[in-house]
Enzyme design. Structure first.
Site, PDB file in Angstrom:
ATOM      1  N   HIS A 272     -88.802  25.979  59.823  1.00  0.00           N
ATOM      2  CA  HIS A 272     -89.269  24.601  59.552  1.00  0.00           C
ATOM      3  C   HIS A 272     -89.220  23.786  60.855  1.00  0.00           C
ATOM      4  O   HIS A 272     -88.482  22.814  60.983  1.00  0.00           O
ATOM      5  CB  HIS A 272     -88.333  24.027  58.482  1.00  0.00           C
ATOM      6  CG  HIS A 272     -88.756  22.769  57.812  1.00  0.00           C
ATOM      7  ND1 HIS A 272     -89.031  21.599  58.493  1.00  0.00           N
ATOM      8  CD2 HIS A 272     -88.931  22.491  56.503  1.00  0.00           C
ATOM      9  CE1 HIS A 272     -89.340  20.662  57.614  1.00  0.00           C
ATOM     10  NE2 HIS A 272     -89.289  21.165  56.397  1.00  0.00           N
TER      11      HIS A 272
ATOM     12  N   GLU B   3     -94.759  24.395  60.421  1.00  0.00           N
ATOM     13  CA  GLU B   3     -93.795  25.359  59.888  1.00  0.00           C
ATOM     14  C   GLU B   3     -94.507  26.671  59.553  1.00  0.00           C
ATOM     15  O   GLU B   3     -95.634  26.649  59.065  1.00  0.00           O
ATOM     16  CB  GLU B   3     -93.154  24.778  58.629  1.00  0.00           C
ATOM     17  CG  GLU B   3     -92.651  23.352  58.840  1.00  0.00           C
ATOM     18  CD  GLU B   3     -92.398  22.608  57.537  1.00  0.00           C
ATOM     19  OE1 GLU B   3     -92.077  23.254  56.522  1.00  0.00           O
ATOM     20  OE2 GLU B   3     -92.541  21.376  57.526  1.00  0.00           O
TER      21      GLU B   3
HETATM   22  O1  TA6 Z   1     -91.840  21.118  54.817  1.00  0.00           O
HETATM   23  C1  TA6 Z   1     -92.132  19.878  54.353  1.00  0.00           C
HETATM   24  C2  TA6 Z   1     -91.049  19.414  53.426  1.00  0.00           C
HETATM   25  O2  TA6 Z   1     -90.876  20.292  52.359  1.00  0.00           O
HETATM   26  C3  TA6 Z   1     -91.391  18.001  52.995  1.00  0.00           C
HETATM   27  O3  TA6 Z   1     -91.878  17.938  51.693  1.00  0.00           O
HETATM   28  C4  TA6 Z   1     -90.152  17.217  53.282  1.00  0.00           C
HETATM   29  O4  TA6 Z   1     -89.388  16.985  52.163  1.00  0.00           O
HETATM   30  C5  TA6 Z   1     -89.477  18.044  54.342  1.00  0.00           C
HETATM   31  O5  TA6 Z   1     -89.790  19.370  54.115  1.00  0.00           O
HETATM   32  C6  TA6 Z   1     -88.007  17.829  54.623  1.00  0.00           C
HETATM   33  O6  TA6 Z   1     -87.180  18.306  53.623  1.00  0.00           O
HETATM   34  P1  TA6 Z   1     -85.624  18.058  53.719  1.00  0.00           P
HETATM   35  O7  TA6 Z   1     -85.020  18.783  52.551  1.00  0.00           O
HETATM   36  O8  TA6 Z   1     -85.154  18.609  55.040  1.00  0.00           O
HETATM   37  O9  TA6 Z   1     -85.427  16.560  53.662  1.00  0.00           O
END
Ligand code: TA6
Length: 288
Positions: free
Chosen positions: A155, A258
């Site tokens: 990510h 990601e």
């Molecule tokens: O990858 C995108 C995502 O899933 C978004 O929807 C957003 O929520 C982000 O990741 C961050 O997630 P987190 O759990 O680290 O706040």
């Protein structure tokens, strides 16, 4: 800390503690610098010597056990996104991994190998190679007696000059679903330009993605293999304001591109099966 210290390599691999007291590893090569926390086996910093950081790390990030680090490269495993009664994006980013190997390759690159110590999990390793580029491999081997189904994702948070001026290319013609428009859409534009909260899940997407940044005068290149999902995320103003671990204006300096296998691309390994998700990132001068 003591057995960790045995992985130190003078001038190349040094153990230290982050603010908040998390054990971490500083890596130095001839041309680059990186930092990795054992918490989540999370790369938090990477840059070429004399250059700007490639990875965004929030000034407001938590550095404590039980909480995710906001920035760098969270390892998302064994599920992506929310799950009832369980931590979002899986347990890997909240677990302290074991550093099992550190060594210098003949070309001067430094390689660290981490093991995910969760009881009942298959064999999961994360291999980080620091050179002029940063290469990360999440390797899952199904050592269990039955099939193992999971999602994975690196990510990655990238540091950018200003989200309002960057362009993300490489995804033209790819189909995506958005968090805010769940019907499938095909991207017709050559580049993504950001004007609001963006959260797109590209499917069957194996392409190299580039982030063109006129303010930092560079292009970040994201190459990958073993991945059919690309996710592009920026929270924009309103969501950033309600996130305790992201400064109100920090959304301007970050974009997530990601790489993984999520939703319909979740993987199933038969006993003995193996998957390798590999991502390599680097920056080159803009226009080359
Ligand atoms: O990858 C995108 C995502 O899933 C978004 O929807 C957003 O929520 C982000 O990741 C961050 O997630 P987190 O759990 O680290 O706040």
């Amino acid at each position: 800390m003591n057995s960790l210290k045995s992985h130190e390599i003078p001038g190349r691999v040094t153990i230290f503690e982050t603010t908040g007291g998390l054990p971490a590893i500083e890596v130095e090569t001839e041309c680059s610098l990186a930092e990795v926390c054992l918490h989540g086996a999370q790369v938090t910093r990477f840059r070429k010597k004399g250059g700007e950081p490639l990875l965004f790390l929030s000034e407001a990030s938590h550095f404590e056990s039980g909480k995710a680090i906001r920035g760098g490269v969270p390892v998302v495993f064994p599920w992506f996104g929310p799950r009832a009664g369980q931590p979002a994006h899986g347990t890997a980013r909240l677990t302290r991994w074991d550093l099992i190997e550190s060594f210098v390759l003949p070309d001067g690159a430094v390689r660290l190998t981490f093991h995910f110590p969760e009881p009942g999990a298959p064999d999961v390793r994360f291999v980080i190679t620091v050179a002029a580029t940063l290469t990360m491999e999440l390797i899952v081997t199904n050592t269990l007696t039955g099939n193992f189904t999971f999602e994975n994702c690196l990510h990655t948070y990238f540091q950018i000059g200003d989200i309002r001026r960057v362009e993300v290319t490489g995804l033209q013609g790819a189909a995506y679903i958005g968090c805010f428009s769940p019907e499938q859409t095909v991207q017709t534009e050559n580049a993504i330009r950001f004007t609001g909260e963006t959260d797109r899940f590209y499917q069957n997407s194996t392409a190299t993605v580039e982030i063109r940044d006129p303010d930092l005068h560079r292009t970040i290149v994201v190459r990958k293999s073993g991945s059919l999902s690309t996710i592009v995320w920026n929270p924009w103003i309103e969501t950033a304001r309600v996130m305790a671990d992201l400064g109100d204006d920090e959304y301007l300096q970050m974009v997530c591109v990601e790489s993984g296998n999520v939703k319909q691309h979740a993987l199933t390994l038969a006993p003995g099966g193996r998957s390798v998700l590999k991502v390599e990132i680097e920056n080159i001068p803009l226009g080359t």
